[in-house]
Each structure stands twice: as structure tokens, then as C-alpha cells.
Scaffold this active site. Structure first.
Site, mmCIF file in Angstrom:
data_model
loop_
_atom_site.group_PDB
_atom_site.id
_atom_site.type_symbol
_atom_site.label_atom_id
_atom_site.label_comp_id
_atom_site.label_asym_id
_atom_site.label_seq_id
_atom_site.Cartn_x
_atom_site.Cartn_y
_atom_site.Cartn_z
ATOM 1 C CG ASN A 128 -44.765 5.161 -22.740
ATOM 2 O OD1 ASN A 128 -45.705 5.945 -22.720
ATOM 3 N ND2 ASN A 128 -43.560 5.538 -23.063
ATOM 4 C CG ASP B 266 -37.406 -4.105 -19.277
ATOM 5 O OD1 ASP B 266 -37.270 -3.075 -18.576
ATOM 6 O OD2 ASP B 266 -38.500 -4.668 -19.455
#
Length: 158
Positions: free
Chosen positions: A11, A125
């Protein structure tokens, strides 16, 4: 109230970016009273931290603010509270499918399932994506967020 939750690993990159972008799009559409947005991670590595500096800088360069977002870990109650629980990658989706109660399984999807050309794929990512990682991910998130908002408006008549 329609509740949307974005989920990634810690997060700090993907899910808070989606949170900030989607929140701003909801507000710009005048739907803040009807749609609420949050984000979280599957791990507790960064609980309480701000989004990654590179994510925050990219967001600011495009007119979004992530400064109000703090990392948190997903809670069991999130699976029942939220209407849309969107994983940033297929590993997150697998983990959430193992954790979520059977009544919540239909809420779990990949975020990019709302992208016109990237359905079924994972948001890479950006933390490990090199110099263009954050730019590429941000482009995906903006486009997907526009499509997600259109989907929600259509499905819920708002």
C-alpha cells in the site's frame, strides 16, 4: 454508498496511486456522496507510511494529491464492507481469494479487468520498474480508473 477498495502488496505504490486518482475522478464527477474509495496492502510492512515518494511525485506532476493516504493492512471486515475489491496483480487476487469469505468472492477482481486492452493482466510493481516504471503504471491507472468510474456509473445508475 458504493465502496471501492484498491489492494497491492504494501500500500505504498500501486494501490494508493489508484486510490488518489480514483478519488479525484469521483469528486470531479460530483459523486463523492455516492462513492467512497480506500486502499490497503496485503502486508503490514509499511503501515502508517505515506505513499512512496516516486508515486507521490508522479501524482503531483499530473495534478493528483496522495498526501492524505497512509498505508494500512487489509482487514477481514474489508471483504464484507466494500463492493469492489480490486487487486493490482494476480498474486494479490489469489491471496485475497484464500482470505475472503465465500459470500465476498464475487467482489474480487483484477483492477486491470476494467482496462480496455489489459483485462486479465497485472499492474507491474513500479518499485522495481526502472526509470519509466512509475510513468507506465500511472498511465495504466488513469485509463483504468476512467473506465472503472464509467462502469460504476452505468451499473448503479449514477
Amino acid at each position: 454508498m458504493i465502496k471501492v477498495l484498491f489492494v497491492c502488496t504494501g500500500n505504498i505504490c500501486r494501490s494508493p496511486t489508484a486510490d488518489g486518482v480514483f478519488t479525484d475522478m469521483v469528486a470531479a464527477a460530483g459523486l463523492s456522496e455516492q462513492v467512497t474509495v480506500d486502499s490497503c496492502g496485503l502486508s503490514a510492512y509499511h503501515v502508517g507510511e505515506l505513499p512512496d515518494t516516486r508515486s507521490h511525485q508522479m501524482a503531483q506532476s499530473r495534478g493528483y494529491d496522495l498526501g492524505h493516504i497512509r498505508s494500512r493492512k487489509i482487514k477481514p471486515g474489508d471483504y464484507t464492507e466494500f463492493d469492489y475489491i480490486l487487486a493490482m496483480d494476480d498474486g494479490h487476487l489469489r491471496d485475497m481469494r484464500r482470505q475472503a469469505p465465500s459470500a465476498s468472492q464475487q467482489k474480487l477482481k483484477l483492477f486491470l479487468d476494467y482496462h480496455p486492452k489489459l483485462s486479465g493482466q497485472s499492474v507491474p510493481d513500479p518499485y522495481y520498474g526502472g526509470p519509466n516504471g512509475f510513468t507506465d503504471v500511472f498511465d495504466m491507472i488513469e485509463e483504468t480508473s476512467r473506465r472503472l468510474l464509467a462502469h460504476i456509473r452505468d451499473q448503479h445508475g449514477i
